[in-house]
Scaffold this motif. Sequence first.
Motif, short mmCIF file in Angstrom:
data_model
loop_
_atom_site.label_atom_id
_atom_site.label_comp_id
_atom_site.label_asym_id
_atom_site.label_seq_id
_atom_site.Cartn_x
_atom_site.Cartn_y
_atom_site.Cartn_z
N ILE A 110 0.51 -8.93 -2.35
CA ILE A 110 1.53 -7.88 -2.38
C ILE A 110 2.78 -8.31 -1.62
N ALA A 111 2.62 -9.18 -0.63
CA ALA A 111 3.73 -9.55 0.27
C ALA A 111 4.97 -10.03 -0.48
N PRO A 112 4.88 -10.93 -1.50
CA PRO A 112 6.11 -11.35 -2.19
C PRO A 112 6.84 -10.19 -2.89
N PHE A 113 6.09 -9.27 -3.49
CA PHE A 113 6.71 -8.12 -4.14
C PHE A 113 7.38 -7.21 -3.10
N ALA A 114 6.73 -7.08 -1.93
CA ALA A 114 7.33 -6.27 -0.87
C ALA A 114 8.63 -6.90 -0.37
N LEU A 115 8.63 -8.23 -0.28
CA LEU A 115 9.83 -8.91 0.18
C LEU A 115 10.98 -8.77 -0.84
N VAL A 116 10.65 -8.92 -2.13
CA VAL A 116 11.67 -8.72 -3.17
C VAL A 116 12.15 -7.28 -3.18
N ASN A 117 11.23 -6.36 -3.00
CA ASN A 117 11.58 -4.93 -2.95
C ASN A 117 12.59 -4.67 -1.83
N ALA A 118 12.39 -5.30 -0.67
CA ALA A 118 13.32 -5.12 0.45
C ALA A 118 14.64 -5.86 0.21
N TRP A 119 14.56 -7.07 -0.31
CA TRP A 119 15.76 -7.87 -0.52
C TRP A 119 16.71 -7.23 -1.52
N THR A 120 16.17 -6.68 -2.59
CA THR A 120 17.00 -6.07 -3.64
C THR A 120 17.44 -4.66 -3.28
N GLY A 121 16.82 -4.04 -2.27
CA GLY A 121 17.18 -2.68 -1.90
C GLY A 121 16.57 -1.63 -2.80
N ALA A 123 13.58 -0.40 -2.52
CA ALA A 123 12.93 0.51 -1.56
C ALA A 123 11.90 1.40 -2.23
N LEU A 124 11.06 0.80 -3.10
CA LEU A 124 10.04 1.61 -3.78
C LEU A 124 9.02 2.12 -2.76
N GLN A 125 8.60 3.38 -2.95
CA GLN A 125 7.62 3.96 -2.03
C GLN A 125 6.23 3.35 -2.21
N ALA A 126 6.03 2.64 -3.33
CA ALA A 126 4.74 1.99 -3.56
C ALA A 126 4.44 0.94 -2.50
N VAL A 127 5.46 0.50 -1.76
CA VAL A 127 5.23 -0.48 -0.71
C VAL A 127 4.33 0.10 0.38
N LEU A 128 4.28 1.42 0.48
CA LEU A 128 3.41 2.05 1.48
C LEU A 128 1.93 1.85 1.17
N LEU A 129 1.62 1.40 -0.05
CA LEU A 129 0.21 1.14 -0.38
C LEU A 129 -0.37 0.01 0.46
N GLN A 130 0.49 -0.77 1.09
CA GLN A 130 -0.01 -1.81 2.00
C GLN A 130 -0.80 -1.20 3.16
N LEU A 131 -0.48 0.04 3.50
CA LEU A 131 -1.21 0.69 4.60
C LEU A 131 -2.68 0.88 4.22
N LEU A 132 -2.94 1.09 2.94
CA LEU A 132 -4.33 1.21 2.49
C LEU A 132 -5.07 -0.11 2.68
N VAL A 133 -4.37 -1.21 2.45
CA VAL A 133 -4.97 -2.53 2.66
C VAL A 133 -5.20 -2.77 4.16
N VAL A 134 -4.26 -2.34 5.00
CA VAL A 134 -4.44 -2.46 6.45
C VAL A 134 -5.68 -1.69 6.90
N PHE A 135 -5.89 -0.52 6.34
CA PHE A 135 -7.08 0.27 6.66
C PHE A 135 -8.35 -0.53 6.37
N HIS A 136 -8.40 -1.19 5.22
CA HIS A 136 -9.61 -1.95 4.86
C HIS A 136 -9.75 -3.21 5.71
N ILE A 137 -8.63 -3.80 6.13
CA ILE A 137 -8.74 -4.95 7.05
C ILE A 137 -9.34 -4.50 8.38
N ALA A 138 -8.86 -3.37 8.91
CA ALA A 138 -9.41 -2.83 10.15
C ALA A 138 -10.88 -2.43 10.00
#
Length: 432
Positions: A110-121, A123-138
């Motif tokens: 997901i990281a490359p898509f998140a970086l492109v999302n930030a670079w282009t501005g 700002a899709l809210q789907a980037v917050l889905l990374q928090l779900l992945v953080v939950f599973h890592i923890a």
Amino acid sequence: MDLVDNVDQAQADQADRVTQERATTEPLTQHIQRISRRVRAFDHRHPLVWDMHLTGFWVTAALIDYYGGGWLNVARDRDNPGWLILTLSLGLSVPLLQRRTHPRAVLLAIAPFALVNAWTGAALQAVLLQLLVVFHIALRRPSRNLWWAAALITTPIAVMAARHPQGSPDRDIVPVLMSIAVATAIGITVRTRREHTEALEDRARRLEIERDQQAQIATAAERARIAREMHDIIGHNLSVITGLADGGQYAAAKSPERAAQALQAIGTTSRQALGELRRLLDVLREDNHPHTPHPELTPQPTLTDLDQLINGVRAAGLPVTTTIHGTPSLPPGRQLTVYRVIQEALTNTLKHTGPGTTAAIELSYEKKGAVTATVTDTGSGGPGAAQSTGGRGLPGMHERTALYGGTLEAGPRPHPEQGWRVHLHLPEETHQ
């Protein structure tokens, strides 16, 4: 039997506690717990079903955000092409399918898509889905993975704050850090609870295994105890009966009165042995009457029964003399041990020696329950034959002696004396 009773009592107490806990639980709580267990069991059997449903939900939400134009409300740059927004929406949501099995790989995907999302501005809210992945890592990975995961998520936000600023950078970075902290805290909490539950289940399984092992040990110990008692009762009384029968056979022709006395003694010995066996076998019928009071578990001869034992041996044709020093003051268990050792020694003398043999018993009672017993005979044979053929006599005597920390010596008398000697010593009682 005491160990078996303790195990049964522990099981009953545990069942009572479980019953009380269930009784105090609200019906609604019980219903929710049952549903939760069923859902977890289904997910454990079919993990892909839940993963596809959850991933499909977030993919659908991302596509609705794209087709409905909702992303334009938060976008930093609205001039991004539609194909880019669609690609970013799918790239931020589709990898969630493997979030439980490979959360670190999903976050890296997901990281490359998140970086492109930030670079282009965009700002899709789907980037917050990374928090779900953080939950599973923890939840599923070592805690050291959380540091680089937080850095991987925060970097695109910092890039967007630098390229497409909206006020202070803190407005972009601080909420993301707080969200990561919340997702991490939830994952660690769920993980802790899960590990605690697994530890309790493992402890319950180990307790069940230990309970079964204790029951098996108690059963084996009880079986060995019954075997010892059966050997002592049957071996001794049959030896006496055999001696009386042989004597009566020789006396029948010359002295019918002596033969009648032998038959009478055989009847008395047989009835005594039968009574002892009945009391012993009552133990085996306890399971059929669990609510009845415990009967006398085993026959418990005491030192007061030695006279009857010695008279029976004398009647079987073995002259026995006794010498006693001191006054007996032993608890029942020690009395039984002394009685059984003397009984076994006399029984072996009857079985393994010839005519003309005599036996002598010497008892010395000391202070605090200490006792010494010595049984000697003048026979030409030896009770060692019983041990060499795999009998239970001498091993049984050693087992009884070991219960009280005593010593037992059994062997031929020193030269030039002839015969066999059994020497028992039980030390003073120790109060614990």
